[in-house]
Enzyme design. Sequence first.
Site, PDB file in Angstrom:
ATOM      1  CG  HIS A   1      54.655  28.523  41.763  1.00 12.45           C
ATOM      2  ND1 HIS A   1      53.607  28.834  42.437  1.00 12.45           N
ATOM      3  CD2 HIS A   1      55.152  29.985  41.063  1.00 12.45           C
ATOM      4  CE1 HIS A   1      53.529  30.175  42.567  1.00 12.45           C
ATOM      5  NE2 HIS A   1      54.493  31.028  41.902  1.00 12.45           N
TER       6      HIS A   1
ATOM      7  CB  CYS B   1      54.724  32.693  38.914  1.00  9.68           C
ATOM      8  SG  CYS B   1      56.683  32.790  39.497  1.00  9.68           S
TER       9      CYS B   1
END
Length: 168
Positions: A126, A143
Amino acid sequence: MFFFRVFAALALVAVVASCSKAPPSKFRTYNGPEVTQVVVHKATRRMDLWHHNQLLRSFRVDLGGNPNGHKEREGDRRTPEGDYIIDRRNPNSRFHLSIGIDYPNEADKERAKENGWKPGGDIFIHGRGPEFQRARGDWTDGCIAVSDREMEDIYAMVRDGTPIRIYP
């Protein structure tokens, strides 16, 4: 006189239209070679997009706040290691744009079950989004993060079903 009024009206419309330009779209297009694999090297904080044996793009990445070792359980702030698949997209992510990784796989679930842990989930590649523009170092909960502009390119280039290999 009529010509002058028409010309003035058109000029006014052009000025108003140029003042109200919409912001650029975060959705980009990509017409290059297919990305056939994403490879992440946690040790060097690098992510590469490959078309077979041809390197298409490289990106510097930030990882989970506890970057050493494979993700084992919910809340350990580690980025997984191993072979996964890009399996979903979120155009409305609070991190600008995101693409999902199918962690946990069956082996991850089994290992967590054997140890009495929850394996966790929601692992994505992301952007930063408005809240994390100034974040430094490894700041995610597991992430893989890039800049918003880079995420726009990745979102356009990488399709669901693309394999991703994450090395220690």
